[in-house]
Design a protein around this motif. Structure first.
Motif, PDB file in Angstrom:
ATOM      1  N   ARG A  97      -2.269   0.896  -5.672  1.00 54.61           N
ATOM      2  CA  ARG A  97      -2.136  -0.496  -5.241  1.00 54.61           C
ATOM      3  C   ARG A  97      -1.039  -1.218  -6.012  1.00 54.61           C
ATOM      4  NH1 ARG A  97      -8.002  -0.403  -4.377  1.00 54.61           N
ATOM      5  NH2 ARG A  97      -8.302  -0.651  -2.125  1.00 54.61           N
ATOM      6  N   THR A 148      -4.448  -3.584   0.696  1.00 53.03           N
ATOM      7  CA  THR A 148      -5.070  -2.411   1.300  1.00 53.03           C
ATOM      8  C   THR A 148      -4.083  -1.249   1.322  1.00 53.03           C
ATOM      9  OG1 THR A 148      -4.416  -3.116   3.518  1.00 53.03           O
ATOM     10  CG2 THR A 148      -6.595  -3.808   2.715  1.00 53.03           C
ATOM     11  N   GLU A 176      -7.513  -5.655  -2.261  1.00 48.59           N
ATOM     12  CA  GLU A 176      -6.139  -5.950  -1.842  1.00 48.59           C
ATOM     13  C   GLU A 176      -5.153  -5.511  -2.921  1.00 48.59           C
ATOM     14  OE1 GLU A 176      -5.142  -7.037   1.016  1.00 48.59           O
ATOM     15  OE2 GLU A 176      -7.120  -7.405   1.875  1.00 48.59           O
ATOM     16  N   GLN A 235       0.427   3.130  -0.207  1.00 48.50           N
ATOM     17  CA  GLN A 235       0.977   2.000   0.541  1.00 48.50           C
ATOM     18  C   GLN A 235       1.844   2.468   1.696  1.00 48.50           C
ATOM     19  OE1 GLN A 235       2.567  -1.293  -1.779  1.00 48.50           O
ATOM     20  NE2 GLN A 235       1.485  -0.572  -3.615  1.00 48.50           N
ATOM     21  N   LEU A 260      -4.425   8.379  -0.231  1.00 49.20           N
ATOM     22  CA  LEU A 260      -4.266   6.943  -0.006  1.00 49.20           C
ATOM     23  C   LEU A 260      -2.976   6.453  -0.646  1.00 49.20           C
ATOM     24  CD1 LEU A 260      -7.898   5.965  -1.125  1.00 49.20           C
ATOM     25  CD2 LEU A 260      -7.163   6.705   1.142  1.00 49.20           C
ATOM     26  N   SER A 269      -3.030   2.705   3.054  1.00 48.96           N
ATOM     27  CA  SER A 269      -3.132   3.516   4.266  1.00 48.96           C
ATOM     28  C   SER A 269      -3.804   4.837   3.930  1.00 48.96           C
ATOM     29  CB  SER A 269      -1.739   3.789   4.847  1.00 48.96           C
ATOM     30  OG  SER A 269      -1.114   2.590   5.248  1.00 48.96           O
ATOM     31  N   ASN A 304     -12.158   3.597  -0.071  1.00 53.05           N
ATOM     32  CA  ASN A 304     -11.428   2.936  -1.161  1.00 53.05           C
ATOM     33  C   ASN A 304     -10.189   2.211  -0.659  1.00 53.05           C
ATOM     34  OD1 ASN A 304     -12.053   5.588  -3.568  1.00 53.05           O
ATOM     35  ND2 ASN A 304     -13.205   3.722  -3.194  1.00 53.05           N
ATOM     36  N   ALA A 305      -9.642   2.655   0.470  1.00 52.70           N
ATOM     37  CA  ALA A 305      -8.385   2.088   0.966  1.00 52.70           C
ATOM     38  C   ALA A 305      -8.492   0.613   1.275  1.00 52.70           C
ATOM     39  CB  ALA A 305      -7.922   2.852   2.207  1.00 52.70           C
ATOM     40  N   THR A 306      -9.648   0.159   1.735  1.00 52.85           N
ATOM     41  CA  THR A 306      -9.795  -1.229   2.180  1.00 52.85           C
ATOM     42  C   THR A 306     -10.773  -2.028   1.339  1.00 52.85           C
ATOM     43  OG1 THR A 306     -11.466  -0.514   3.796  1.00 52.85           O
ATOM     44  CG2 THR A 306      -9.185  -0.634   4.564  1.00 52.85           C
ATOM     45  N   GLU A 307     -11.170  -1.511   0.188  1.00 51.91           N
ATOM     46  CA  GLU A 307     -12.168  -2.211  -0.625  1.00 51.91           C
ATOM     47  C   GLU A 307     -11.547  -3.296  -1.499  1.00 51.91           C
ATOM     48  OE1 GLU A 307     -15.680   1.167  -1.060  1.00 51.91           O
ATOM     49  OE2 GLU A 307     -14.112   1.056  -2.581  1.00 51.91           O
TER      50      GLU A 307
END
Length: 272
Positions: free
Chosen positions: A130, A150, A148, A86, A84, A152, A143-146
């Protein structure tokens, strides 16, 4: 009931604990989890004890040997690691040391020039990714979208073995220890060392047709070269043969050693 496990939110331990309790709190170490259960702060704790690739979690073994808790349940969950970040332009991969080790072949093949940084948990690595666009993390794809910003998902299922799975033990107060279940865990401290010692201990189970699923030695902490043994076997203490085997081991080490039965329990397989 509230359970406590390794934090922060988003760790694999957190996902495993979700199968045990509706509310989950966090601590930064297995030792702190066990101490919180012993102190009565939480009714249940969930600790990782063994991974199919990297083996046993030694902090968990040592904590279970030292403190007065019972093992009430076993949760086995597959581990799905993803890379994961950015963007694809990163120079460092941050994750828990076990996750880095479980993805060693992938990292060496696909990102040989990237530095690796071990952090307290996979969730901490995701937080680093992040905060810094030069950092990638290893963690569950979700975990990628849990949170902000987010991230990739650059690659999925990057673990070295498709069968990668982790055993978690659900621990509770010693008063909740049970003799019911298909599996039992115990810790044996012989306080001795002589030829054939381990064979004698193992024969107590073999003679009663009990399968040992794990035997592992850990330093006792008393002196160099002095060990205790963690033993898992496929029988519940409600069975006469299991109780007899444990009694036989107790008799062997009675002079100076001890046997601590952590409890009998069943195994649950969950997809986290």
């Amino acid at each position: 009931m509230q359970a406590v496990t390794l934090g922060p939110a988003g760790t694999y331990s957190h996902r495993a604990a979700g199968a045990v309790a509706d509310e989950v709190a966090f601590r930064e170490s297995v030792t702190a989890i066990v101490e919180a259960v012993v102190a009565g702060e939480f009714g249940r704790g969930v600790v990782p004890v063994e991974n199919s690739i990297e083996g046993s979690v030694t902090e968990s073994l040592d904590a279970l040997a030292d403190d007065g808790v019972a093992v009430l349940r076993e949760v086995v969950t597959p581990i799905r690691h993803a890379l994961l970040a950015q963007s694809s332009d990163f120079s460092l991969v941050a994750s828990h040391s076990q996750a880095l080790a479980q993805c060693r072949e992938y990292l060496e093949r696909e990102h040989p020039d990237c530095r690796r940084e071990a952090v307290a948990s996979t969730a901490r690595g995701v937080a680093r990714a992040r905060e810094d666009d030069g950092v990638a993390a290893i963690g569950h794809p979700a975990n990628a979208t849990e949170a902000e910003p987010t991230l990739s998902v650059l690659a999925e299922d990057i673990q070295d073995r498709s069968s990668n799975a982790t055993r978690f033990l659900v621990v509770g107060p010693e008063s909740k220890r049970s003799a019911a279940g298909g599996k039992t865990s115990a810790v044996v401290y012989p306080a001795a060392n002589y030829p054939g010692l381990l064979l004698e201990l193992l024969e107590a189970f073999a003679d009663r047709d009990i399968n040992l699923t794990r035997v592992e030695s850990r330093p006792s902490g008393e002196r160099l070269g002095d060990y205790l043994f963690h033993v898992d076997f496929e029988a519940g203490l409600y069975e006469d043969r299991a109780a007899a085997a444990v009694d036989a081991v107790r008799d062997m080490v009675a002079e100076e050693g001890w046997v601590r039965v952590l409890g009998s329990y069943d195994t649950e397989h969950v997809v986290a």
